[in-house]
Design an enzyme around this catalytic site. Structure first.
Site, short mmCIF file in Angstrom:
data_model
loop_
_atom_site.label_atom_id
_atom_site.label_comp_id
_atom_site.label_asym_id
_atom_site.label_seq_id
_atom_site.Cartn_x
_atom_site.Cartn_y
_atom_site.Cartn_z
N SER A 1 4.08 -7.34 3.80
CA SER A 1 3.66 -6.52 2.67
C SER A 1 4.82 -6.35 1.70
O SER A 1 5.98 -6.30 2.10
CB SER A 1 3.19 -5.14 3.18
OG SER A 1 2.64 -4.38 2.13
N ASP A 2 4.47 -6.27 0.43
CA ASP A 2 5.49 -6.03 -0.60
C ASP A 2 4.84 -5.24 -1.72
O ASP A 2 3.63 -5.35 -1.95
CB ASP A 2 6.06 -7.34 -1.14
CG ASP A 2 7.29 -7.10 -1.97
OD1 ASP A 2 8.35 -6.78 -1.39
OD2 ASP A 2 7.20 -7.18 -3.21
N GLN A 3 5.64 -4.45 -2.41
CA GLN A 3 5.10 -3.58 -3.45
C GLN A 3 6.05 -3.50 -4.64
O GLN A 3 7.27 -3.48 -4.48
CB GLN A 3 4.89 -2.17 -2.90
CG GLN A 3 4.28 -1.20 -3.88
CD GLN A 3 4.10 0.17 -3.26
OE1 GLN A 3 5.07 0.84 -2.99
NE2 GLN A 3 2.86 0.56 -3.05
N GLY B 1 1.13 -6.30 -2.27
CA GLY B 1 0.71 -7.57 -1.68
C GLY B 1 0.63 -7.43 -0.18
O GLY B 1 1.49 -6.80 0.44
#
Length: 193
Positions: free
Chosen positions: A68-70, A105
Site C-alpha cells: 500500500s502507498d498513499q 494504492g
C-alpha cells in the site's frame, strides 16, 4: 498461503488486525521517488505493487502480500510527509479551508502465481478554516510529521475537518479495507470464514 503486510506502519498493522486474520509484517525495500510525469494515482499504484513484490521476494513460503502507498494532493500537487514542524505548519496553513484529495494504492500480490490485484482509492478531506494558533496547538499535541497531509485522522486531526468524503474511511489511514476484503475473496481468503 501466509498473509503478509508489506509495511512497518503501526497504523496499517492496526487496520489489518480489524479483519481478524493472521498475518506477518515485513518491511519493503522500495524507492518511493516519483517518476517524471507520474500522476498521483499512477504513483501510488506503482509503489503499492513495488512494495508487495519487494516483500514477496523476501518470503520463503507462498504468500499473499499486501502493498500500500498513499499521497495527498492539493491543487493537483502532491504534498508528502512533512517530517518537520515547520513543513507541517506550512502544509496545514495551505490546506486551511480547502479540499485535499488522498490517493491510496493497494496491491495484493500472489507470490506463487506472480499475479497482482491493484486498485486506487480516493478520499477527500475538506479542511475547516484554521488559525495559526489552532495549527500550532494541533501540531504540538499530535506531532504528525510522518503523515501525508500533516494530520492523523484517527486522532485529534479530526478537529481540523469540515467533511470527509469517500468509500472507505480506512483509506485515509492508509489501508482501504473494503477493497482489500474484495481482493482477499478473489484470492480465496474470506476473513469471515
Amino acid at each position: 498461503m501466509q498473509l503478509v503486510l508489506g509495511s512497518t506502519s503501526p497504523y496499517r498493522k492496526a487496520l489489518l488486525e480489524k479483519l481478524g486474520v493472521e498475518f506477518i509484517c515485513i518491511a519493503p525495500d522500495t524507492d518511493e521517488t516519483a517518476m517524471a510525469g507520474e500522476t498521483p494515482d499512477m504513483l501510488v499504484s506503482r509503489l503499492a505493487r513495488a512494495k508487495a513484490e519487494s516483500v514477496a521476494h523476501q518470503c520463503s513460503t507462498p504468500s499473499l502480500v499486501i502493498g500500500s502507498d498513499q499521497v495527498a494532493c492539493l491543487d493537483g500537487q502532491i504534498i508528502g510527509k512533512p517530517l518537520t514542524h515547520a513543513k507541517a505548519f506550512a502544509q496545514l496553513q495551505q490546506a486551511s479551508g480547502r479540499l485535499v484529495r488522498f490517493y491510496t494504492g493497494l496491491c495484493l500480490y500472489n507470490s506463487q502465481s506472480m499475479e497482482s490485484q491493484i486498485q486506487v482509492e480516493t478520499f477527500d478531506v475538506q479542511f475547516r478554516p484554521l488559525t495559526d494558533q489552532q495549527i500550532e496547538a494541533y501540531l504540538t499535541k499530535e506531532a504528525p510529521y510522518q503523515c501525508a497531509g500533516s494530520f492523523k485522522s484517527e486522532g485529534l486531526g479530526i478537529c481540523l475537518f469540515e467533511q470527509l468524503t469517500g468509500r472507505d474511511p480506512n483509506s485515509l489511514v492508509g489501508l482501504p479495507l473494503i477493497a482489500l476484503v474484495d481482493m482477499l475473496h478473489q484470492a480465496g481468503l474470506d476473513p469471515l470464514a
